[in-house]
Design a protein around this motif. Structure first.
Motif, short mmCIF file in Angstrom:
data_model
loop_
_atom_site.label_atom_id
_atom_site.label_comp_id
_atom_site.label_asym_id
_atom_site.label_seq_id
_atom_site.Cartn_x
_atom_site.Cartn_y
_atom_site.Cartn_z
N THR A 37 -3.51 4.71 0.69
CA THR A 37 -3.20 3.53 -0.12
C THR A 37 -2.64 2.46 0.81
OG1 THR A 37 -0.93 4.23 -0.57
CG2 THR A 37 -2.63 4.99 -2.11
N ILE A 38 -2.51 1.27 0.29
CA ILE A 38 -1.90 0.21 1.10
C ILE A 38 -0.48 0.61 1.49
CG2 ILE A 38 -1.09 -2.18 1.10
CD1 ILE A 38 -4.09 -1.98 1.31
N ARG A 39 0.21 1.24 0.57
CA ARG A 39 1.60 1.64 0.84
C ARG A 39 1.66 2.74 1.91
NH1 ARG A 39 6.31 0.73 -1.35
NH2 ARG A 39 5.32 -0.43 -3.06
N SER A 40 0.80 3.77 1.78
CA SER A 40 0.84 4.84 2.78
C SER A 40 0.38 4.35 4.13
CB SER A 40 -0.03 6.02 2.32
OG SER A 40 -1.41 5.67 2.28
N ALA A 42 0.82 1.24 5.23
CA ALA A 42 1.94 0.47 5.76
C ALA A 42 3.01 1.38 6.35
CB ALA A 42 2.54 -0.40 4.64
N GLN A 43 3.27 2.49 5.68
CA GLN A 43 4.24 3.46 6.20
C GLN A 43 3.77 4.04 7.52
OE1 GLN A 43 4.58 6.19 2.90
NE2 GLN A 43 6.26 5.04 1.95
N LYS A 48 5.68 -3.63 6.45
CA LYS A 48 5.71 -3.88 5.02
C LYS A 48 4.27 -3.93 4.49
CE LYS A 48 10.21 -4.62 4.91
NZ LYS A 48 11.13 -3.68 4.23
N PRO A 49 4.04 -3.52 3.25
CA PRO A 49 2.67 -3.57 2.70
C PRO A 49 2.02 -4.94 2.80
CG PRO A 49 4.07 -2.25 1.28
CD PRO A 49 4.97 -2.84 2.32
#
Length: 224
Positions: A37-40, A42-43, A48-49
């Motif tokens: 995902t965009i969040r994973s 980014a992590q 930051k996303p």
């Protein structure tokens, strides 16, 4: 403890589209495509996303990009070489790449906006088959057959409950101990006389099947 990229004020300048896409491949390799995902992502990158959106518009663009990266890892056949050797080399390379990136199997032919590596790959393969003397129609048949075999074998290989000759024997022996020769004589025969013999490697089946396909295609050439 050192900071990750996203913890610095210059995070955006240290990122690039390629780094974002390679980060996406890393997530998919480690956790599966469903975890991407965009969040994973980014992590994974330590940002930051919103920083990710500077390089890719959405997840579809990420999927297009990482599929193109995978195609870029497969050795290109040379239209000017011996077609059987070139197509075999391409097939063996594709299988090896898909073993590294099993999540890509279902995505390889799914994208409607292919990247440059994808286009080069398809064009080189088509050119090698056409250069061998196959008609346009027969080239289409040959390409479809080859990909069905390579992708199908890679999918089956990624689903097996073992990962090499040693574990294959262990798993087979465990299953054989749970069934009787009286009820399943052919399974026991295959286990004891083939799988459990020294030197067995399920991966050898790939070359055998590929050889049959290439022989059949060669026989269909004009003048064969």
């Amino acid at each position: 403890m050192s900071k990750r990229v996203g913890e610095t004020s210059g995070a955006r300048t240290q990122l690039s589209r390629e780094r974002v896409l390679r980060g996406a491949v890393a997530v998919a390799d480690r956790d599966g495509i469903g975890a991407l995902t965009i969040r994973s992502l980014a992590q994974e990158l330590g940002v930051k996303p919103m920083s990710v959106y500077y390089y890719v518009a959405n997840k579809d663009e990420i999927l297009d990009g990482i599929v193109d990266l995978v195609f870029g890892e497969i050795e290109l056949p040379s239209p000017g070489g011996d077609w059987r050797s070139e197509i075999r080399r391409r097939a063996v390379s594709a299988r090896a790449v898909l073993r590294r990136h099993p999540w890509a199997i279902a995505l390889m032919e799914s994208r409607t906006t292919p990247g440059p590596a994808t286009l080069r790959h398809h064009d080189a393969t088509l050119g090698t088959l056409r250069g061998a003397g196959f008609s346009v129609g027969m080239t289409a048949h040959a390409y479809a057959l080859l990909d069905a075999y390579v992708y199908g074998f890679a999918l089956q290989e990624s689903s097996l409950p073992f990962a090499g000759p040693d574990t294959a024997a262990e798993v087979t022996e465990s299953i054989a101990q749970q069934i009787s020769a009286e009820d399943y004589p052919h399974l026991i025969e295959m286990a004891t006389e083939h799988v459990l013999r020294p030197g067995y490697d399920w991966g050898d089946e790939f070359e055998f099947g590929l050889g049959l396909i290439l022989d059949s295609l060669a026989a269909s050439l004009p003048g064969a």
